[in-house]
Design an enzyme around this catalytic site. Structure first.
Site, PDB file in Angstrom:
ATOM      1  N   ASP A 142      25.655 -55.027  28.439  1.00 49.78           N
ATOM      2  CA  ASP A 142      24.402 -54.649  27.804  1.00 49.78           C
ATOM      3  C   ASP A 142      24.599 -53.778  26.575  1.00 49.78           C
ATOM      4  O   ASP A 142      23.645 -53.562  25.819  1.00 49.78           O
ATOM      5  CB  ASP A 142      23.513 -53.894  28.800  1.00 49.78           C
ATOM      6  CG  ASP A 142      23.236 -54.711  30.049  1.00 49.78           C
ATOM      7  OD1 ASP A 142      23.040 -55.923  29.909  1.00 49.78           O
ATOM      8  OD2 ASP A 142      23.227 -54.134  31.149  1.00 49.78           O
ATOM      9  N   ASP A 191      22.169 -51.752  31.883  1.00 50.14           N
ATOM     10  CA  ASP A 191      23.135 -50.962  32.639  1.00 50.14           C
ATOM     11  C   ASP A 191      24.400 -51.798  32.747  1.00 50.14           C
ATOM     12  O   ASP A 191      24.431 -52.766  33.475  1.00 50.14           O
ATOM     13  CB  ASP A 191      22.588 -50.645  34.037  1.00 50.14           C
ATOM     14  CG  ASP A 191      23.626 -49.970  34.914  1.00 50.14           C
ATOM     15  OD1 ASP A 191      23.764 -48.754  34.809  1.00 50.14           O
ATOM     16  OD2 ASP A 191      24.275 -50.688  35.692  1.00 50.14           O
ATOM     17  N   CYS A 209      12.327 -23.661   3.010  1.00 50.80           N
ATOM     18  CA  CYS A 209      13.719 -23.340   3.347  1.00 50.80           C
ATOM     19  C   CYS A 209      14.428 -24.567   3.918  1.00 50.80           C
ATOM     20  O   CYS A 209      15.601 -24.825   3.604  1.00 50.80           O
ATOM     21  CB  CYS A 209      13.768 -22.203   4.359  1.00 50.80           C
ATOM     22  SG  CYS A 209      13.014 -20.663   3.816  1.00 50.80           S
ATOM     23  N   CYS A 245      10.553 -21.184   6.513  1.00 47.23           N
ATOM     24  CA  CYS A 245       9.433 -22.109   6.302  1.00 47.23           C
ATOM     25  C   CYS A 245       9.965 -23.489   5.917  1.00 47.23           C
ATOM     26  O   CYS A 245      11.180 -23.706   5.813  1.00 47.23           O
ATOM     27  CB  CYS A 245       8.503 -21.588   5.212  1.00 47.23           C
ATOM     28  SG  CYS A 245       9.291 -21.485   3.584  1.00 47.23           S
ATOM     29  N   ASP A 293      17.422 -56.011  31.523  1.00 44.37           N
ATOM     30  CA  ASP A 293      18.531 -56.734  32.131  1.00 44.37           C
ATOM     31  C   ASP A 293      18.240 -56.818  33.625  1.00 44.37           C
ATOM     32  O   ASP A 293      17.446 -56.045  34.156  1.00 44.37           O
ATOM     33  CB  ASP A 293      19.836 -55.997  31.871  1.00 44.37           C
ATOM     34  CG  ASP A 293      21.021 -56.677  32.533  1.00 44.37           C
ATOM     35  OD1 ASP A 293      21.213 -57.877  32.301  1.00 44.37           O
ATOM     36  OD2 ASP A 293      21.719 -56.005  33.316  1.00 44.37           O
TER      37      ASP A 293
END
Length: 779
Positions: free
Chosen positions: A673, A669, A32, A29, A472
């Site tokens: 970047d 990419d 825990c 639970c 970009d």
């Protein structure tokens, strides 16, 4: 909302830290979860810890990678949570995971069968006790007492042991509450049986029914949890167990995939799954990569094509050279990212965890208060409650001294005891603990099946709140594979291309590939380089054999700043906003290369959908003004939404300005970047990008399908809605059920909540949360 995300990003960028995933047993639970996190964070070597109740894992950031794990594992074991690190490949441990899950389900199934068998005998005993079944022995109190005893020392023993261990450690759990409830009901009935003068009814059937419903709920919950992690299992199953190894004498031998090594050669037949990452040496075929990237069109594989593990060879035989195996393969990394995402919790879960951590203390306190109230005060204020009979949830099965808890109590002490037990049983911290991780687990797996990799629950929560996106240009909005359109201001075009290509062979920039491709088409031989230096956002410089002076390839502005002399005024004769790459030897301009890029497929559709969802879009680029403006106009960007000729530091500055007015996602990419991806609230990398860009990103879109971005953000929003629904349900259930169990409606309506029905409601509460999360799979 930004604070936790920012702190997490700070941790992500600490290169001296080591991340680790632990498998943890014994968690039942939210209490825990809180106990495990407190235990981990109390260890000096642990910088951060995130625990997932559904996956039963903990993601750790260690301050020192050289620190031994033994003290951490021992501390967890001492608190009742044995743990072990995940050190093998995600693919290799799939069978072990399935075996563990099957073993756990089988164990719970055996307990459930025994509990339901006892429950059925208890029901038969009620029928015999009421005269509806002519088996006198089943209706006797000694028989019911024996049945309850067997239930406690049989299927109920693990619950009693776990609850007692948690209580001794001062971290009460769901097992503690259930254990207190069933043992209190059993002991109270035993007292009533041995000393009838106390005036209590016996309810030996209650522990039996209660355990039956609790174990039924846990079994159904375990089945539902099993379904939440099905995406990882499906991904792991994409890798075959064996491969066709080609030996030096061209003999083919079937070997285990785990035994393969880089450099070895494999034969792939049509219909084979690719077992490792590798490069095609011979053959041509279509390869289905949809199971990894969601890309519907097959990849045309030919010599030199890189293939990833998990893809499906469709048409013809291929000869593959092994590049990466085991945990280094793309498939294993994808599974690792999904597991990390499921282990890292969302900030919204913090409230539920704080409540769950103290919940059991509060329930025990409420049970004690309920006991004292009805013993000393309640029965005096409403004396009629002492013989309440039929308005509870389980009326009509009281016979003689054998009764339902809360019904037919003859003394205030008996009523107080019964209602206190009901409070202990009806409480459900499980629903609070499961509310968030179930959704994160399902959402991460669902996203992975479509080729979107979220790095954690915190990333999903941030993605749901994004209101601005920065793109970009090169390699993101465009395909990143531009072509040389023409060359200008050159005395010797072939020599200029040869020089430029020789230097650009040391770069991974998309423009470098265009120059290299043009040189290959012209069949120009590359010149050896002796030294190269990359200037991000500007270009590349180096020394070439046979040339006395430094060669520079880059933006005209950079070459001008380096003192290069020549005619750079060529904007008037560029027609389509092409990108300009100037080439110089020393201070002499050798020429200018004009390069065109192509818009990425479906990018206009993706941008249109993002704008329709109310997101503000911007484009930042290091490219020339003309190229950026032309693309921006075509894609619907206004002049104040574009910026050009930006260096990485300038991109960061613009991002900070945008972050001041709202949360920002950066889609990029490439090497340039990576800083911007790390600095944004949500870094998004296209999966075909460089490794450094993907490592800096929070969300990776595999393949070339940028149209997945609107869908990924939509999934994040749907996930947050599910989390909020789960939290509302979990809190509401406990806020309503606990007062009813404590007798709030007993004086006015005679309404009782018997512990077996309380246990059933508790189970339904947890299962409802899990099923609501699973509904994401149908979204």
């Amino acid at each position: 909302m930004k604070a936790p995300h920012k702190s997490l990003r700070t941790q992500k960028n600490r290169s001296d830290q080591k991340s680790l995933l632990l498998d943890i047993e014994g968690m039942k639970c939210g209490g825990c979860v809180r106990s495990v996190e407190e235990t981990l964070l109390s260890q000096p070597s642990v910088a951060n810890a995130s625990v997932n109740l559904v996956a039963r894992t903990a993601w750790l950031d260690l301050k020192d990678s050289e620190q031994p794990l033994d003290p951490i594992l021992k501390a967890l074991a001492d608190r009742g949570f044995p743990a072990k690190p995940r050190s093998i490949s995600p693919i290799e441990r799939n069978s072990a995971r399935n075996l563990d899950a099957s073993t756990e389900l089988w164990h719970q199934w055996r307990q459930l069968v025994v509990a339901i068998f006892l429950l059925l005998i208890s029901v038969l005993g009620h029928l015999a006790e009421g005269g509806k079944l002519e088996i006198p022995v089943l209706g006797s109190l000694p028989f019911h007492a024996s049945l309850a005893t067997f239930a406690l020392i049989g299927p109920g023993l693990p619950i009693l042991k776990g609850g007692a261990k948690a209580a001794i450690a001062l971290t009460p759990s769901m097992d503690t509450l259930v254990g207190l409830g069933v043992s209190s009901a059993y002991l109270a009935s035993l007292v009533a049986l041995i000393w009838p003068k106390v005036g209590w009814p016996c309810f030996f059937n209650e522990p039996v029914m209660l355990l039956g419903f609790v174990l039924l709920g846990r079994f159904l919950e375990e089945r539902a949890r099993f379904r939440t992690s099905i995406a990882i299992k499906q991904l792991a199953q994409l890798q075959p167990e064996t491969a066709r190894l080609v030996l030096e004498n061209n003999e083919i031998r079937e070997v285990r995939v785990g035994a393969l090594r880089p450099g070895e050669k494999l034969q792939l037949l049509a219909g084979d799954r690719i077992p490792v990452d590798g490069i095609v040496l011979e053959g041509n075929s279509a390869v289905d990569i949809s199971s990894l990237t969601g890309e519907p069109l097959p990849l045309e594989a030919c010599p030199g094509t890189e293939l990833v593990s998990g893809a499906l060879n469709l048409e013809a035989n291929l000869l593959l050279e092994v590049q990466r195996v085991g945990a280094e393969t793309s498939l294993a990394r994808i599974i690792g990212l999904v597991e990390e995402a499921q282990a890292r919790k969302a900030p919204i879960q913090g409230l539920a965890d704080r409540v769950s951590g103290k919940f059991c203390y509060g329930v025990v306190g409420l049970a004690v208060a309920t006991f004292l109230f009805w013993w000393q005060l309640g029965a005096r204020l409403w004396p009629e409650v002492l013989y309440a009979t039929g308005q509870g949830f389980l009326p009509g099965h009281e016979h003689g001294l054998h009764s339902t808890l809360g019904s037919n109590a003859e003394t205030p002490l008996g009523l107080a005891l019964q209602l206190a037990i009901a409070v202990l049983v009806v409480a459900c911290p499980c629903a609070l603990g499961l509310a968030t991780p179930t959704v994160i687990t399902v959402a991460s797996g669902q996203a992975a099946r479509k080729g979107w990799l979220f790095r954690g629950g915190d990333v999903i929560e941030m993605a749901a709140s994004i209101d601005q996106i920065v793109f970009d240009k090169t390699g993101t909005l465009t395909i990143g594979k531009p072509l040389v359109a023409r060359c200008l201001r050159t005395k010797n075009q072939n020599q200029m291309l040869q020089v430029a290509a020789s230097l650009e062979a040391n770069s991974r920039h998309p423009l470098a590939y265009a120059i290299l491709q043009e040189a290959q088409q012209q069949k120009l031989t590359l010149i050896n380089t002796t030294d190269t230096r990359t200037y991000p956002g500007k270009g590349i410089a180096g020394e070439l054999e046979g040339f006395d002076e430094t060669i520079r390839v880059g933006t005209p502005e950079w070459l001008k700043s380096e003192g290069v002399q020549g005619d750079f005024e060529i904007e008037s004769i560029t027609l389509g906003g092409e990108t300009l790459v100037a080439v110089a030897e020393g201070k002499e301009l050798l020429g200018v290369i004009l390069i065109n890029d192509q818009i990425r497929q479906n990018v206009e559709l993706a941008l249109r959908r993002l704008r329709a969802n109310g997101l503000k879009l911007n484009m930042l680029s290091g490219d020339r003004r003309e190229a950026v403006q032309q693309l921006g106009k075509q894609l619907g960007f206004t002049s104040n939404q574009m910026a050009w000729q930006l260096l990485p530091a300038q991109k960061l500055k613009r991002l900070e300005e945008l972050k001041a007015v709202g949360s920002v996602a950066m889609v990029g990419d490439g090497i340039n970047d990576a800083p911007a991806l790390a600095a944004s609230d949500l870094g998004v990398a296209i999966g075909t990008g460089t490794q450094i860009a993907q490592e800096s990103a929070d969300l990776v879109l595999l393949g070339d399908r940028i149209e997945g971005l609107p869908d990924a953000l939509l999934l994040a929003r749907q996930s947050m809605n599910k989390i909020k629904q789960n939290l509302v349900w979990a809190f509401s259930y406990n806020l309503i059920a606990l007062p009813i169990a404590a007798g709030a409606l007993l004086p006015s309506h005679g309404l009782l909540l018997s512990p077996p029905i309380a246990a059933l409601l508790m189970a339904i509460s947890s299962i409802t949360v899990v099923l609501n999360a699973l509904s994401l799979r149908a979204a």
